[in-house]
Design a protein around this motif. Structure first.
Motif, PDB file in Angstrom:
ATOM      1  N   HIS A  12       0.838  -1.212   0.000  1.00 41.48           N
ATOM      2  CA  HIS A  12       0.000   0.000   0.000  1.00 41.48           C
ATOM      3  C   HIS A  12       0.866   1.251   0.000  1.00 41.48           C
ATOM      4  N   ALA A  13       1.878   1.215   0.884  1.00 43.28           N
ATOM      5  CA  ALA A  13       2.751   2.383   0.996  1.00 43.28           C
ATOM      6  C   ALA A  13       3.509   2.613  -0.318  1.00 43.28           C
ATOM      7  N   ASP A  16       1.224   4.187  -2.752  1.00 42.65           N
ATOM      8  CA  ASP A  16       0.950   5.592  -2.417  1.00 42.65           C
ATOM      9  C   ASP A  16       2.204   6.451  -2.452  1.00 42.65           C
ATOM     10  N   GLN A  18       4.830   6.218  -0.477  1.00 46.12           N
ATOM     11  CA  GLN A  18       5.162   6.637   0.884  1.00 46.12           C
ATOM     12  C   GLN A  18       6.389   5.946   1.450  1.00 46.12           C
ATOM     13  N   ILE A  44      -4.422  -1.415  -6.475  1.00 44.54           N
ATOM     14  CA  ILE A  44      -4.499  -0.295  -5.526  1.00 44.54           C
ATOM     15  C   ILE A  44      -4.378   1.032  -6.269  1.00 44.54           C
ATOM     16  N   THR A  48      -7.164   3.948  -6.552  1.00 42.79           N
ATOM     17  CA  THR A  48      -6.856   5.307  -6.111  1.00 42.79           C
ATOM     18  C   THR A  48      -7.175   6.309  -7.218  1.00 42.79           C
TER      19      THR A  48
END
Lengths: 252, 171
Positions: A12-13, A16, A18, A44, A48
């Protein structure tokens, strides 16, 4: 080097953006070798993107007028002004309330109180006519009148002697007043003009200043001495009383 | 040195604030109440603005804190009301409000408020995990674990699959 398998959170990170650079490179190389994980990341990112495009249009959230920043700023300013004003009013309220209350209190006592109005009343009732006034004690003797006065008052001031101005006492009379029994000494001159000397207890009047007051053709000069209030009431429409008034003046 | 917030900056962010507030309250009126008190706070307490920080995330954090405060208040109030004989319809929004909120939030409207606002911050607004964690006052780790759960939940709902277990009645 930590080449651990990326966790779900890492994916996920990564999607994104991150992760720090190092971890990002590690995940990248892992994804290249693991298409399943790569698909998760793609999904994902796709979701988004979809969310972002769905919510791209903010038109629906255009703020209503009451949320306009300039307006809120104005209202805040107005509110703080109101608060300041209120605080000022409060401070003023307390001081005005305190001071004003005290004034009002005296005002209510004063409202219907005209200084020595009873003396003027007594003059009008018993001394204004040319006829011989009706008195309790008819006497032209100051000592007799003084003795009479002393019987009714505790240590009153000596009755004035207006002989030099042509006025002689003719008698004394007790008169009722709302402040208690008062006494008057009536003086007359050769022309039949009258002057009275008036004594009475203070009653409930607490704030009494010496002074004089003209009402119609009568001048009332009044003062406080010892336990009692005193007044001399004399007509102003005759020259014969001027000297008496001047003589009384220093008392005031 | 704190920079004063200008009206232009605020006006620009305002629609986003309203949307974020809606994701929290699911009721536009309540959302706007939040936005208004947030703006009042921002305009009166500008010095507390983090100078290096993003104005948007600062405002979001104000909104979120006020939302929590209002939740606590209404819970307290709800307890009192319940004690006095209960009238909890007062707190549930009308069907129309909910429908409007759904329309405004799209697919996110189907998620629980917590997941809704999280995805709003991370996916839609594109804030960093750190900023999001600061706004929601939780550790970054919590943001991450909630995020994967929220995405899963959204996937399930948009794929039309039913996920009964998370439909918890919040009262």
């Amino acid at each position: 080097m930590n080449m651990s398998i990326p966790t779900e959170n890492d994916l996920h990170a990564y999607s994104d953006g991150q992760l720090d650079e190092e971890r990002q490179r590690q995940v990248e190389s892992y994804l290249a070798a693991n298409p399943d994980a790569a698909r998760v990341v793609d999904q994902i990112r796709l979701e988004t993107q979809r969310l972002r495009s769905t919510h791209q249009n903010l038109a629906q959230f255009t703020a209503p007028a009451h949320l306009d920043p300039a307006r809120i700023r104005r209202e805040l300013r107005a509110r703080s002004r109101r608060r300041m004003a209120m605080a000022a009013m409060l401070v003023m309220g307390i001081s005005v309330g305190g001071w004003g209350g005290w004034q009002a209190r005296e005002g209510s006592l004063r409202a219907d109180y005209v200084p020595m109005a009873d003396a003027v009343q007594a003059y009008r009732l018993f001394a204004s006519s040319d006829a011989t006034p009706v008195v309790d004690l008819a006497s032209t003797q100051p000592t007799e009148l003084q003795a009479w006065l002393n019987r009714h008052f505790v240590q009153p001031e000596p009755i004035p002697d207006f002989n030099a101005f042509g006025f002689q006492p003719v008698g004394g009379r007790l008169v009722p007043s709302e402040y208690g029994t008062a006494a008057m000494i009536i003086y007359k001159n050769a022309q039949g003009h009258s002057i009275i000397y008036y004594v009475r207890p203070p009653g409930n009047v607490v704030n009494f200043g010496n002074g004089d007051r003209k009402e119609g053709n009568l001048l009332t000069q009044y003062w406080k001495q010892g336990r009692y209030f005193y007044a001399v009431v004399s007509p102003t429409d005759t020259g014969s009383t001027r000297a008496v008034q001047q003589a009384v003046e220093p008392n005031i | 040195m704190a920079t004063p917030v200008t009206d232009e900056e605020l006006s620009e962010i305002l629609p986003r604030l309203r949307r974020f507030a809606l994701s929290l309250t699911r009721d536009q009126n309540n959302a706007d109440d939040l936005v208004q008190s947030c703006m009042e706070r921002a305009l009166t307490r500008a010095p507390s603005r983090r100078d290096d920080g993003d104005l948007r995330s600062w405002l979001f954090s104000i909104i979120y804190r006020q939302f929590l405060d209002s939740q606590r208040r209404s819970k307290r109030y709800g307890r009192i009301l319940a004690f006095l004989g209960g009238a909890d319809e007062m707190f549930s929004s009308s069907a129309e409000d909910i429908a409007l909120a759904r329309a405004g939030l799209g697919e996110l409207g189907k998620l629980p408020a917590e997941q809704q606002s999280l995805l709003m911050l991370v996916s839609v607004e594109g804030l960093s995990y750190k900023e999001t964690a600061d706004i929601l006052e939780v550790p970054i780790g919590t943001v991450m674990s909630r995020l994967s759960r929220a995405r899963k939940a959204l996937r399930e709902r948009t794929d039309g699959r039913i996920s009964v277990p998370s439909l918890r009645v919040m009262k």
